[in-house]
Design a protein around this motif. Structure first.
Motif, PDB file in Angstrom:
ATOM      1  N   THR A   1      -5.490  -3.736 -12.499  1.00  0.00           N
ATOM      2  CA  THR A   1      -5.217  -3.404 -11.108  1.00  0.00           C
ATOM      3  C   THR A   1      -4.191  -2.290 -11.125  1.00  0.00           C
ATOM      4  OG1 THR A   1      -5.604  -5.684 -10.413  1.00  0.00           O
ATOM      5  CG2 THR A   1      -4.362  -4.282  -8.904  1.00  0.00           C
ATOM      6  N   PHE A   2      -4.525  -1.173 -10.505  1.00  0.00           N
ATOM      7  CA  PHE A   2      -3.631  -0.021 -10.532  1.00  0.00           C
ATOM      8  C   PHE A   2      -3.860   0.784  -9.258  1.00  0.00           C
ATOM      9  CE2 PHE A   2      -2.241   4.224 -11.831  1.00  0.00           C
ATOM     10  CZ  PHE A   2      -1.065   3.933 -12.515  1.00  0.00           C
ATOM     11  N   LYS A   3      -2.861   0.752  -8.399  1.00  0.00           N
ATOM     12  CA  LYS A   3      -2.976   1.412  -7.098  1.00  0.00           C
ATOM     13  C   LYS A   3      -1.735   2.272  -6.868  1.00  0.00           C
ATOM     14  CE  LYS A   3      -3.363   0.108  -2.211  1.00  0.00           C
ATOM     15  NZ  LYS A   3      -3.425  -1.061  -1.309  1.00  0.00           N
ATOM     16  N   PRO A   4      -1.815   3.571  -7.234  1.00  0.00           N
ATOM     17  CA  PRO A   4      -0.678   4.463  -6.968  1.00  0.00           C
ATOM     18  C   PRO A   4      -0.575   4.706  -5.459  1.00  0.00           C
ATOM     19  CG  PRO A   4      -2.503   5.672  -7.960  1.00  0.00           C
ATOM     20  CD  PRO A   4      -2.903   4.236  -7.905  1.00  0.00           C
ATOM     21  N   LEU A   5       0.528   4.292  -4.875  1.00  0.00           N
ATOM     22  CA  LEU A   5       0.628   4.224  -3.414  1.00  0.00           C
ATOM     23  C   LEU A   5       0.536   5.571  -2.715  1.00  0.00           C
ATOM     24  CD1 LEU A   5       3.244   1.354  -3.140  1.00  0.00           C
ATOM     25  CD2 LEU A   5       0.748   1.229  -2.988  1.00  0.00           C
ATOM     26  N   ARG A   6       1.210   6.600  -3.226  1.00  0.00           N
ATOM     27  CA  ARG A   6       1.132   7.919  -2.568  1.00  0.00           C
ATOM     28  C   ARG A   6      -0.280   8.479  -2.588  1.00  0.00           C
ATOM     29  NH1 ARG A   6       6.234  11.265  -4.752  1.00  0.00           N
ATOM     30  NH2 ARG A   6       5.496  10.231  -6.591  1.00  0.00           N
ATOM     31  N   ALA A   7      -0.930   8.404  -3.751  1.00  0.00           N
ATOM     32  CA  ALA A   7      -2.296   8.913  -3.868  1.00  0.00           C
ATOM     33  C   ALA A   7      -3.242   8.108  -2.977  1.00  0.00           C
ATOM     34  CB  ALA A   7      -2.764   8.860  -5.323  1.00  0.00           C
ATOM     35  N   TRP A   8      -3.057   6.799  -2.956  1.00  0.00           N
ATOM     36  CA  TRP A   8      -3.896   5.913  -2.145  1.00  0.00           C
ATOM     37  C   TRP A   8      -3.781   6.285  -0.669  1.00  0.00           C
ATOM     38  CZ3 TRP A   8      -7.214   2.087  -3.799  1.00  0.00           C
ATOM     39  CH2 TRP A   8      -7.711   1.225  -2.834  1.00  0.00           C
ATOM     40  N   GLU A   9      -2.536   6.429  -0.214  1.00  0.00           N
ATOM     41  CA  GLU A   9      -2.306   6.753   1.193  1.00  0.00           C
ATOM     42  C   GLU A   9      -2.793   8.155   1.551  1.00  0.00           C
ATOM     43  OE1 GLU A   9       1.863   5.937   1.493  1.00  0.00           O
ATOM     44  OE2 GLU A   9       1.529   3.781   1.331  1.00  0.00           O
ATOM     45  N   ALA A  10      -2.893   9.038   0.546  1.00  0.00           N
ATOM     46  CA  ALA A  10      -3.404  10.393   0.782  1.00  0.00           C
ATOM     47  C   ALA A  10      -4.935  10.435   0.731  1.00  0.00           C
ATOM     48  CB  ALA A  10      -2.822  11.355  -0.247  1.00  0.00           C
ATOM     49  N   GLY A  11      -5.557   9.269   0.538  1.00  0.00           N
ATOM     50  CA  GLY A  11      -7.009   9.199   0.559  1.00  0.00           C
ATOM     51  C   GLY A  11      -7.691   9.150  -0.795  1.00  0.00           C
TER      52      GLY A  11
END
Length: 160
Positions: free
Chosen positions: A39-49
């Motif tokens: 499980t790997f969810k980089p938050l800035r990249a995720w929020e940028a789409g």
């Protein structure tokens, strides 16, 4: 719906100065296990789409861990830099226990090997918890992924 996981991981080969067969096996297993389940969810990249999956490159420069995160096609998304000062002791302890473990496998009793392995898992677990704390607010991940990442961080610290 995104795909919050790592599909490829690379270690900076220039950082790894030396390794033996035991360490090479640890590296292969950690990478295989990490790719199989993480499980790997980089938050800035995720929020940028950019909602995964991700490619990850790990390296160490000037006492800092660099996590270069890219999208599935290799396009750069972001680089996270973590100070490694707090990891020096666990890395040193982990290497010492691993040395004892590899020596024990060759000549110790099953009970002695199990005792050393329990200590090794304990250090590994503590370091994984520390890594989770350091990634908080930057990357959402799970304990198993953090453990495998710590193994790879250790590989980057091997000195002949």
């Amino acid at each position: 719906m995104g795909d919050a996981r790592i599909i490829h991981i690379e270690l900076d080969e220039a950082t790894i100065l030396w390794r033996n067969a035991d360490i090479e096996q640890e590296r292969r297993i950690a990478i295989f296990d990490l790719i199989e389940e993480n499980t790997f969810k980089p938050l800035r990249a995720w929020e940028a789409g950019h909602q995964g999956p991700y490619r990850l490159r790990l390296s160490v420069h000037d006492g800092r861990l660099s996590l270069e995160i890219a999208d599935e096609s290799g396009g750069d998304l972001e680089t996270l830099i973590l100070g490694l000062g707090r990891f020096r002791r666990p890395i040193r302890e982990y290497f010492a226990i691993c040395d004892s473990y590899y020596q024990a496998i060759r000549k110790a009793t099953a009970a002695e090997i199990e005792t050393i392995d329990m200590a090794r898992r304990g250090v590994h677990n503590e370091a994984a918890e520390m890594l989770l704390e350091r990634l908080e607010g930057k990357v959402e991940t799970d304990f198993a992924t953090a453990r495998r990442l710590f193994t790879l961080i250790c590989v980057l610290h091997i000195r002949g």
